[in-house]
Design a protein around this motif. Structure first.
Motif, mmCIF file in Angstrom:
data_model
loop_
_atom_site.group_PDB
_atom_site.id
_atom_site.type_symbol
_atom_site.label_atom_id
_atom_site.label_comp_id
_atom_site.label_asym_id
_atom_site.label_seq_id
_atom_site.Cartn_x
_atom_site.Cartn_y
_atom_site.Cartn_z
ATOM 1 N N UNK A 72 30.011 35.863 51.678
ATOM 2 C CA UNK A 72 29.113 36.929 51.258
ATOM 3 C C UNK A 72 29.298 38.221 52.005
ATOM 4 N N UNK A 73 30.218 38.239 52.986
ATOM 5 C CA UNK A 73 30.417 39.458 53.767
ATOM 6 C C UNK A 73 31.080 40.544 52.944
ATOM 7 N N UNK A 74 30.557 41.774 53.039
ATOM 8 C CA UNK A 74 31.151 42.874 52.297
ATOM 9 C C UNK A 74 31.264 44.147 53.109
ATOM 10 N N UNK A 75 30.642 44.211 54.258
ATOM 11 C CA UNK A 75 30.761 45.392 55.105
ATOM 12 C C UNK A 75 30.446 45.014 56.549
ATOM 13 N N UNK A 76 30.626 45.974 57.439
ATOM 14 C CA UNK A 76 30.437 45.704 58.859
ATOM 15 C C UNK A 76 28.997 45.309 59.185
ATOM 16 N N UNK A 77 28.034 45.787 58.382
ATOM 17 C CA UNK A 77 26.633 45.438 58.638
ATOM 18 C C UNK A 77 26.405 43.939 58.479
ATOM 19 N N UNK A 78 27.158 43.303 57.588
ATOM 20 C CA UNK A 78 27.039 41.854 57.420
ATOM 21 C C UNK A 78 27.694 41.125 58.593
ATOM 22 N N UNK A 79 28.744 41.734 59.150
ATOM 23 C CA UNK A 79 29.456 41.133 60.275
ATOM 24 C C UNK A 79 28.640 41.219 61.562
ATOM 25 N N UNK A 80 27.801 42.232 61.712
ATOM 26 C CA UNK A 80 27.123 42.494 62.977
ATOM 27 C C UNK A 80 26.250 41.330 63.459
#
Length: 237
Positions: A72-80
């Motif tokens: 479901x990751x799509x940007x750095x905010x999801x990775x944080x």
């Protein structure tokens, strides 16, 4: 000052290298997920998913490759949030256990929990409880590895804090399985049990324990020593 900050950060990173290398790779693959089209992304992730079809045809490849992507990751905010969990759980565990033992425990939990959850799904499909289309569902991510490490860290915490931590871990992973049982929730709870079952592997490390009370006392002493002293003001007679 900046040199001291850089030295402190570098020392911290160097003590748990695999954790932060893995985190950097996850940031890169998360950026790829954000850059490519949804159709191309689905094609990428399905062939790296630990679903029934992929485990049947090429289990070793998908078990390893699934660890390099966030579901479901799509940007750095999801990775944080994953970065925070890696700093809180993986980095201390790697420093405590050593890179090889940390990797072996986490990967074992990832593998066994994957086969437990997908095996249960295969039985449910066979018995008509689950839809057959779930054989090739998208299933990537690092959560089984993480849950295993979260659980094994129980043995790194000094008593009596250990029991409060253990209770929190069990509640966090058991409640989702009881309230809304899914095959993923089963995999997470299985990972926790595997981590707890690794006590014989970490028994030689149990003398090196973290005591939260000692840490708090050290922080208080450091804060007191760093605080500027206020000279008493004398009243004029």
């Amino acid at each position: 000052m900046w040199r001291r900050v850089f030295t402190t950060v570098w020392t911290y990173l160097r003590r748990s290298p695999l954790t932060f290398i893995w985190l950097a790779v996850l940031l890169a693959t998360t950026s790829v997920q954000h850059a490519v089209s949804p159709q191309f992304l689905d094609a990428i992730l399905v062939h790296r998913s630990t679903n029934i079809d992929q485990l049947t045809t090429d289990p070793l490849r998908v078990i390893v490759m699934s660890l390099w992507w966030l579901d479901g990751g799509g940007d750095a905010a999801y990775w944080f949030p994953y970065a925070i969990s890696y700093v809180i759980f993986h980095a201390p565990a790697e420093r405590w256990l050593g890179s090889f033992r940390w990797l072996a425990i986490g990967f074992t939990g990832h593998v066994i929990a994957t086969f437990v959850s997908e095996g249960a799904l295969a039985l449910a499909i066979r018995d008509g409880i689950a839809n057959g289309s779930m054989r090739d569902t998208q299933d990537v991510g690092v959560s089984y590895f993480l849950a295993t490490i979260v659980a094994v860290l129980t043995y790194h915490i000094a008593r009596p804090w250990r029991w409060a931590y253990l209770a929190g871990v069990l509640v966090s992973y058991a409640v989702p399985l009881l309230v809304a049982p899914t095959f993923t929730a089963l995999g997470h709870f299985s990972s926790v049990l595997i981590g707890l079952a690794c006590y014989p592997v970490v028994r030689g490390k149990t003398d090196d324990q973290w005591d939260p009370a000692v840490t708090v006392r050290r922080l208080i002493r450091r804060w007191r020593h760093s605080s500027p002293e206020v000279s008493p003001v004398r009243r004029a007679c």
